[in-house]
Design an enzyme around this catalytic site. Structure first.
Site, PDB file in Angstrom:
ATOM      1  N   ASN A   7       0.869  -1.179   0.000  1.00 21.50           N
ATOM      2  CA  ASN A   7       0.000   0.000   0.000  1.00 21.50           C
ATOM      3  C   ASN A   7       0.905   1.229   0.000  1.00 21.50           C
ATOM      4  OD1 ASN A   7      -1.764   2.063   0.543  1.00 21.50           O
ATOM      5  ND2 ASN A   7      -2.664   1.126   2.368  1.00 21.50           N
ATOM      6  N   ARG A  91      -2.760  -2.042  -3.250  1.00 23.82           N
ATOM      7  CA  ARG A  91      -3.947  -1.231  -3.008  1.00 23.82           C
ATOM      8  C   ARG A  91      -3.905  -0.048  -3.970  1.00 23.82           C
ATOM      9  NH1 ARG A  91      -5.140   3.241   1.457  1.00 23.82           N
ATOM     10  NH2 ARG A  91      -7.320   3.548   0.933  1.00 23.82           N
ATOM     11  N   HIS A 180     -13.074   3.407   0.624  1.00 21.01           N
ATOM     12  CA  HIS A 180     -13.032   2.377   1.680  1.00 21.01           C
ATOM     13  C   HIS A 180     -13.772   1.105   1.238  1.00 21.01           C
ATOM     14  CE1 HIS A 180     -12.932   5.923   4.745  1.00 21.01           C
ATOM     15  NE2 HIS A 180     -11.699   5.500   4.555  1.00 21.01           N
ATOM     16  N   ASN A 211     -10.000   7.947  10.803  1.00 15.47           N
ATOM     17  CA  ASN A 211      -9.686   9.356  10.618  1.00 15.47           C
ATOM     18  C   ASN A 211     -10.479   9.865   9.405  1.00 15.47           C
ATOM     19  OD1 ASN A 211      -8.411  11.604  11.438  1.00 15.47           O
ATOM     20  ND2 ASN A 211      -6.451  11.084  10.483  1.00 15.47           N
ATOM     21  N   GLY A 212     -10.436   9.084   8.322  1.00 15.90           N
ATOM     22  CA  GLY A 212     -11.406   9.242   7.236  1.00 15.90           C
ATOM     23  C   GLY A 212     -12.585   8.356   7.593  1.00 15.90           C
ATOM     24  N   ARG A 241     -11.789  16.478   7.620  1.00 13.43           N
ATOM     25  CA  ARG A 241     -12.658  16.807   6.477  1.00 13.43           C
ATOM     26  C   ARG A 241     -14.043  17.210   6.967  1.00 13.43           C
ATOM     27  NH1 ARG A 241     -11.112  11.403   4.046  1.00 13.43           N
ATOM     28  NH2 ARG A 241      -9.156  11.801   2.973  1.00 13.43           N
ATOM     29  N   GLU A 384      -8.429  -4.932   5.425  1.00  9.69           N
ATOM     30  CA  GLU A 384      -8.342  -4.685   3.982  1.00  9.69           C
ATOM     31  C   GLU A 384      -7.197  -5.478   3.357  1.00  9.69           C
ATOM     32  OE1 GLU A 384      -8.523  -0.790   5.639  1.00  9.69           O
ATOM     33  OE2 GLU A 384      -9.379   0.004   3.800  1.00  9.69           O
TER      34      GLU A 384
HETATM   35  P1  ADP Z   1      -7.194   5.997   9.218  1.00 12.23           P
HETATM   36  O1  ADP Z   1      -6.820   4.636   8.671  1.00 12.23           O
HETATM   37  O2  ADP Z   1      -8.383   6.623   8.549  1.00 12.23           O
HETATM   38  O3  ADP Z   1      -6.058   6.948   9.400  1.00 12.23           O
HETATM   39  P2  ADP Z   1      -7.914   4.535  11.622  1.00 12.23           P
HETATM   40  O4  ADP Z   1      -8.974   3.626  11.137  1.00 12.23           O
HETATM   41  O5  ADP Z   1      -6.604   3.951  12.015  1.00 12.23           O
HETATM   42  O6  ADP Z   1      -7.717   5.785  10.688  1.00 12.23           O
HETATM   43  O7  ADP Z   1      -8.506   5.318  12.897  1.00 12.23           O
HETATM   44  C1  ADP Z   1      -7.729   6.250  13.562  1.00 12.23           C
HETATM   45  C2  ADP Z   1      -8.614   7.002  14.529  1.00 12.23           C
HETATM   46  O8  ADP Z   1      -9.223   6.094  15.449  1.00 12.23           O
HETATM   47  C3  ADP Z   1      -7.859   7.986  15.411  1.00 12.23           C
HETATM   48  O9  ADP Z   1      -7.740   9.228  14.794  1.00 12.23           O
HETATM   49  C4  ADP Z   1      -8.742   8.063  16.628  1.00 12.23           C
HETATM   50  O10 ADP Z   1      -9.611   9.168  16.455  1.00 12.23           O
HETATM   51  C5  ADP Z   1      -9.594   6.829  16.591  1.00 12.23           C
HETATM   52  N1  ADP Z   1      -9.475   6.020  17.795  1.00 12.23           N
HETATM   53  C6  ADP Z   1      -8.552   5.099  18.103  1.00 12.23           C
HETATM   54  N2  ADP Z   1      -8.765   4.582  19.323  1.00 12.23           N
HETATM   55  C7  ADP Z   1      -9.869   5.207  19.798  1.00 12.23           C
HETATM   56  C8  ADP Z   1     -10.613   5.128  21.010  1.00 12.23           C
HETATM   57  N3  ADP Z   1     -10.260   4.311  21.976  1.00 12.23           N
HETATM   58  N4  ADP Z   1     -11.697   5.924  21.149  1.00 12.23           N
HETATM   59  C9  ADP Z   1     -12.057   6.748  20.163  1.00 12.23           C
HETATM   60  N5  ADP Z   1     -11.413   6.869  19.008  1.00 12.23           N
HETATM   61  C10 ADP Z   1     -10.327   6.118  18.824  1.00 12.23           C
END
Ligand code: ADP
Length: 399
Positions: A7, A91, A180, A211-212, A241, A384
């Protein structure tokens, strides 16, 4: 057969090696800051100690070389030689309207990935760079592209068309694509297994909250609707966003704040969402903490976040004419206990009832609905990379 999953981002390469005889993981890793001073490889072979290698590297080909060296290293590697790798799965974020499924990469596929640069300028160029670097280093194995957009290609026109002059669809392919897809595909299949029903007979709402963030409504194995659109900017409130807004706000603020198109794009993608609204952070953990200690902006930001997700749940239940289960996945969905609770509370009219005790769980496959909830509520960690490995294996095992 062993499969390498890659990826590639603009300055990072994430990878996994899996043995497809039992789908087991042999190693995972992340090469960060490719092309930027401070390049670091974090290589984690299963059953051995993690290795950190710091070595500045100018580009993705040099980056992939370092990754491949780590994979065959006698001390911390996970395979004996590169001949053990039977195929590479990549990916790719955007496949436009061309790919509803994963595909073996040839020149035509690369051309289509290139054609989509225009509509995925941040993602497709590094994805293609990763493919070309791997092809250069591993010319004799098949390479497979797995697209984030592919699963959503099953959407009907009433979901993917915007009410704009038809010519912009014809000429510029402006339509909803959704993202996604690999995650929505994976967790919806797991959900059907947990329901004990054939996938083609389920009504599922998936909530990929990271985050997304995006949601999808899936009926009879097809996507009925999804919240991200032409780009990942549409839909839910995300880390940085804005998600859905009145499009007139864009023109208004461009004029008021003197932003050009690129600056506006940056503003709505990078400075908005939970970060902009709360003024605290894009990370929901920080926003939850601030809200708990009385920060009003953080409290409002969370309410806006919940409100948006709840609106989409209602929207999708209407479009599905029912719902067997909600599925929470990704960082927030898998770990955000309070967040799941706040999203699901007071939805009993829709048959959704969350059990607070069962919901006190993180990162496990589990049903957190009450016994009498008409709609099951599943937490399902996404995977994924496993989908990419399986698709790659299926497409290449007989070659
Ligand atoms: P991406 O792949 O979109 O960057 P992830 O799926 O890894 O994101 O998710 C990351 C987000 O998960 C972090 O920004 C945080 O906000 C959230 N996160 C992780 N652990 C917790 C938790 N215990 N409670 C709430 N949110 C959490």
């Amino acid at each position: 057969m062993k499969i390498l999953v890659v990826n590639c981002g603009s300055s990072s390469i994430k990878y996994q090696v899996r043995d497809m005889t039992d789908e087991s993981l042999l190693a995972v890793g992340l090469l960060d800051r490719v092309g930027i001073p401070g390049t670091t490889l974090k290589h984690e072979p299963v059953g051995k100690d993690e290795v950190l290698i710091k070595k500045d590297l100018p580009n993705h080909t040099e980056g992939m070389k370092l990754v491949l060296e780590a994979l065959v290293n006698p001390e911390y590697g996970c395979i004996e030689s590169m001949d053990d790798i039977g195929a590479v799965g990549h990916r790719v974020v955007h496949g436009g309207e061309h790919f509803a499924e994963s595909t073996v990469i040839d020149e035509r596929v690369k051309e289509v990935i290139r054609e989509c640069f225009d509509i995925a300028p941040l993602h497709n160029p590094p994805n293609l760079m990763g493919i070309e670097a791997c092809q250069e280093l591993m010319p004799n194995v098949p390479h497979v592209a797995v697209f984030d957009t592919a699963f959503h290609q099953t959407m009907p026109p009433e979901s993917y068309m915007y009410a704009l002059p038809y010519e912009v669809y014809d000429k510029y392919r402006v339509r909803r694509y959704g993202f996604h897809g690999t995650s929505h595909f994976y967790v919806s299949h797991r959900a059907a297994d947990m329901l004990g029903k054939p996938y083609e007979e389920c009504k599922i709402i998936t909530l990929h909250l990271g985050n997304g963030a995006s949601m999808a409504a899936i009926k009879d194995g097809k996507v009925v609707d999804t919240s991200m659109g032409f780009t990942p900017l549409e839909g839910l409130v995300m880390g940085t966003r804005s998600g859905d807004i009145d499009p007139a706000i864009v023109f208004f603020l461009m004029e008021k704040m003197g932003m050009n198109a690129q600056e506006a794009n940056n503003f709505f993608n990078k400075k908005s969402g939970m970060l902009g609204l709360s003024g605290v952070s894009n990370d929901l953990r920080d926003v939850l903490e601030a809200a708990a200690s009385g920060n009003e902006r953080a409290q409002i930001a969370l309410k806006v976040y919940y409100n948006k997700v709840r609106g989409y749940i209602g929207n999708y239940i209407a479009k599905l004419n029912g719902c067997d289960c909600l599925v929470f996945t990704a960082g927030v969905g898998e770990n955000g206990i309070d967040i799941r609770e706040n999203i699901c509370k007071d939805l009993d009219y829709l048959g959704i009832k969350i059990d607070s005790e069962k919901n006190n769980v993180r990162g496990k496959e589990v049903d957190v609905a009450t016994e009498d909830s008409k709609v099951r509520i599943f937490v399902i960690p996404t995977n994924e990379e496993l989908v990419i490995a399986c698709d790659t294996y299926d497409l290449t095992k007989s070659s």
